[in-house]
Design an enzyme around this catalytic site. Sequence first.
Site, PDB file in Angstrom:
ATOM      1  N   LYS A   1      -5.746  -1.823  -0.578  1.00 13.82           N
ATOM      2  CA  LYS A   1      -6.491  -2.984  -0.067  1.00 13.82           C
ATOM      3  C   LYS A   1      -6.471  -2.990   1.461  1.00 13.82           C
ATOM      4  O   LYS A   1      -7.479  -3.274   2.109  1.00 13.82           O
ATOM      5  CB  LYS A   1      -5.892  -4.290  -0.633  1.00 13.82           C
ATOM      6  CG  LYS A   1      -6.155  -4.453  -2.137  1.00 13.82           C
ATOM      7  CD  LYS A   1      -5.444  -5.650  -2.763  1.00 13.82           C
ATOM      8  CE  LYS A   1      -5.638  -5.628  -4.289  1.00 13.82           C
ATOM      9  NZ  LYS A   1      -5.122  -6.798  -4.993  1.00 13.82           N
TER      10      LYS A   1
ATOM     11  N   GLN B   1      -0.180 -10.561  -4.961  1.00  8.32           N
ATOM     12  CA  GLN B   1      -0.306  -9.438  -5.894  1.00  8.32           C
ATOM     13  C   GLN B   1       0.408  -9.770  -7.207  1.00  8.32           C
ATOM     14  O   GLN B   1       1.569 -10.181  -7.211  1.00  8.32           O
ATOM     15  CB  GLN B   1       0.271  -8.156  -5.263  1.00  8.32           C
ATOM     16  CG  GLN B   1       0.018  -6.902  -6.063  1.00  8.32           C
ATOM     17  CD  GLN B   1      -1.475  -6.566  -6.226  1.00  8.32           C
ATOM     18  OE1 GLN B   1      -2.272  -6.823  -5.333  1.00  8.32           O
ATOM     19  NE2 GLN B   1      -1.839  -6.023  -7.371  1.00  8.32           N
TER      20      GLN B   1
ATOM     21  N   ASP C   1      -8.978 -14.063  -4.290  1.00 15.26           N
ATOM     22  CA  ASP C   1      -8.980 -13.470  -5.632  1.00 15.26           C
ATOM     23  C   ASP C   1      -9.760 -14.313  -6.642  1.00 15.26           C
ATOM     24  O   ASP C   1      -9.984 -13.873  -7.766  1.00 15.26           O
ATOM     25  CB  ASP C   1      -7.528 -13.407  -6.143  1.00 15.26           C
ATOM     26  CG  ASP C   1      -6.987 -11.989  -6.176  1.00 15.26           C
ATOM     27  OD1 ASP C   1      -7.785 -11.048  -6.157  1.00 15.26           O
ATOM     28  OD2 ASP C   1      -5.756 -11.849  -6.220  1.00 15.26           O
TER      29      ASP C   1
HETATM   30  N1  LIG Z   1      -3.713 -10.612  -7.193  1.00 19.02           N
HETATM   31  C1  LIG Z   1      -4.175  -9.681  -8.027  1.00 19.02           C
HETATM   32  N2  LIG Z   1      -3.311  -8.918  -8.719  1.00 19.02           N
HETATM   33  C2  LIG Z   1      -3.806  -7.979  -9.565  1.00 19.02           C
HETATM   34  C3  LIG Z   1      -5.199  -7.768  -9.694  1.00 19.02           C
HETATM   35  C4  LIG Z   1      -6.068  -8.594  -8.956  1.00 19.02           C
HETATM   36  O1  LIG Z   1      -7.331  -8.491  -9.044  1.00 19.02           O
HETATM   37  N3  LIG Z   1      -5.516  -9.526  -8.126  1.00 19.02           N
HETATM   38  N4  LIG Z   1      -5.675  -6.730 -10.476  1.00 19.02           N
HETATM   39  C5  LIG Z   1      -4.767  -5.718 -10.950  1.00 19.02           C
HETATM   40  C6  LIG Z   1      -4.463  -4.598  -9.998  1.00 19.02           C
HETATM   41  N5  LIG Z   1      -5.439  -4.319  -8.930  1.00 19.02           N
HETATM   42  C7  LIG Z   1      -5.635  -5.231  -7.965  1.00 19.02           C
HETATM   43  O2  LIG Z   1      -4.767  -5.738  -7.361  1.00 19.02           O
HETATM   44  C8  LIG Z   1      -5.965  -3.005  -8.748  1.00 19.02           C
HETATM   45  C9  LIG Z   1      -5.945  -2.075  -9.749  1.00 19.02           C
HETATM   46  C10 LIG Z   1      -6.429  -0.770  -9.516  1.00 19.02           C
HETATM   47  C11 LIG Z   1      -6.909  -0.419  -8.281  1.00 19.02           C
HETATM   48  C12 LIG Z   1      -7.360   0.965  -7.965  1.00 19.02           C
HETATM   49  O3  LIG Z   1      -7.964   1.174  -6.924  1.00 19.02           O
HETATM   50  N6  LIG Z   1      -7.066   1.923  -8.811  1.00 19.02           N
HETATM   51  C13 LIG Z   1      -7.425   3.309  -8.580  1.00 19.02           C
HETATM   52  C14 LIG Z   1      -6.256   4.193  -8.961  1.00 19.02           C
HETATM   53  C15 LIG Z   1      -5.024   3.944  -8.158  1.00 19.02           C
HETATM   54  C16 LIG Z   1      -3.866   4.807  -8.652  1.00 19.02           C
HETATM   55  O4  LIG Z   1      -3.960   6.024  -8.510  1.00 19.02           O
HETATM   56  O5  LIG Z   1      -2.893   4.234  -9.162  1.00 19.02           O
HETATM   57  C17 LIG Z   1      -8.621   3.687  -9.446  1.00 19.02           C
HETATM   58  O6  LIG Z   1      -8.826   3.065 -10.504  1.00 19.02           O
HETATM   59  O7  LIG Z   1      -9.312   4.634  -9.085  1.00 19.02           O
HETATM   60  C18 LIG Z   1      -6.939  -1.356  -7.279  1.00 19.02           C
HETATM   61  C19 LIG Z   1      -6.473  -2.639  -7.517  1.00 19.02           C
HETATM   62  C20 LIG Z   1      -3.417  -6.338 -11.296  1.00 19.02           C
HETATM   63  N7  LIG Z   1      -2.958  -7.211 -10.280  1.00 19.02           N
END
Ligand SMILES: Nc1nc2c(c(=O)[nH]1)N[C@@H](CN(C=O)c1ccc(C(=O)N[C@@H](CCC(=O)O)C(=O)O)cc1)CN2
Length: 284
Positions: free
Chosen positions: A53, A97, A120
Amino acid sequence: MTAQILDGKATAAEIKSDLTARVAALKEKGVTPGLGTILVGDDPGSQKYVAGKHRDCAQVGIASIQRELPATATQEEIEAVVRELNEDPACTGYIVQLPLPKGIDENRILELMDPEKDADGLHPMNLGRLVLNEPAPLPCTPNGIITLLRRHGVEIKGAEVVVVGRGVTIGRPMPLLLTRRSENATVTQCHTGTRDLSAHLKRADIVIAAAGSAHLIRPEDVKPGAAVLDVGVSRSAEGKIVGDVHPGVAEVAGWVAPNPGGVGPMTRAQLLVNVVEAAERSVG
Ligand SMILES: Nc1nc2c(c(=O)[nH]1)N[C@@H](CN(C=O)c1ccc(C(=O)N[C@@H](CCC(=O)O)C(=O)O)cc1)CN2
C-alpha cells in the site's frame, strides 16, 4: 479452451496512472493526500500488504503515514493511535490492517475511526450508508472486483453471482455492491453452513471465492464460460499463496482472476481511489 485472465495488475496500473494526474492537480491546489496505516503484530501477510500500500502511495504521490504496534499491544494502545490519526491533519485517510490480534475488539476499533477518514469503507457509518444507497467510500476488495469485471467487459447486469464467504472485508459487503441498481446482479451468498455448495456454483455466471479454503472451487462445479475470481488466501507449507480456486478451473471457465495477480492489486488500487476521492471532496 483456456479462460481469459482478469488481469488485476494491469488494471491497477491503469488506475494508478489516472490517480497520479489527479494527485498532482490536488497538490497544485495546496492539498496533499496522506494515507495512514495502523499495523498491529507481525503477521507476514499483513506486513506485505501494508508495504504494498505504501509503495503504491509513493508511485502516485500520496504521502505515507505508518504506525506499527507489537502483537502484545493492548486495546487502549491501539485506540490511542486511532485517536492520534483522527486528529492528524496530514492524514487525510487511513486504514487499520485486519485481522487484529486475538483478544482485540476489532469492531470497537473500527467504530472509533473518524468516518470521514475511513479509507477502507469499513466504518459502521459507511457500511450503513452503503446499505441506504448513500454516497460513501466503498470497501476496497468488493469495489475492486466490480471494476475488474467492468474493465474486462464481463456482464454483471442480470448475472447469477455466487459469493463464497461472509467476512467483513469481502463476503458481507460484496452482495451490497452487486445488487445496487447500477450492477443489478442476483446474488447467492454461500458459507460454511451452505448445504450443497456445488449445486449453487453450477448455476453461477460469476463466482467470487473468498472462503480461505485451499482449492475449494473445483472444475466440475463451475459452469462453462463463467467468470471465477479467486480471492481466498491460504498458505502452503513453503509460505506460497494457495487460492480457493483449483487450477483446473481455468480449463472450464471463460474468465479467471488469478491469485496472486488478480483481485489483490485491485484492492490496493481501490484504496488509493478512496483516498484521492476524499481529498477531492475536501477542495470542493
Ligand atoms: N483493513 C483492511 N484489512 C484487510 C483488507 C482490507 O481491504 N482492508 N483486505 C485483506 C488484505 N489486503 C488488504 O489489506 C490485501 C490482500 C492482497 C493484496 C495483494 O496485493 N496481493 C498480491 C499478492 C501479495 C503476496 O505475494 O502475498 C496479489 O494478489 O497479487 C493486497 C492487499 C485482509 N485485510
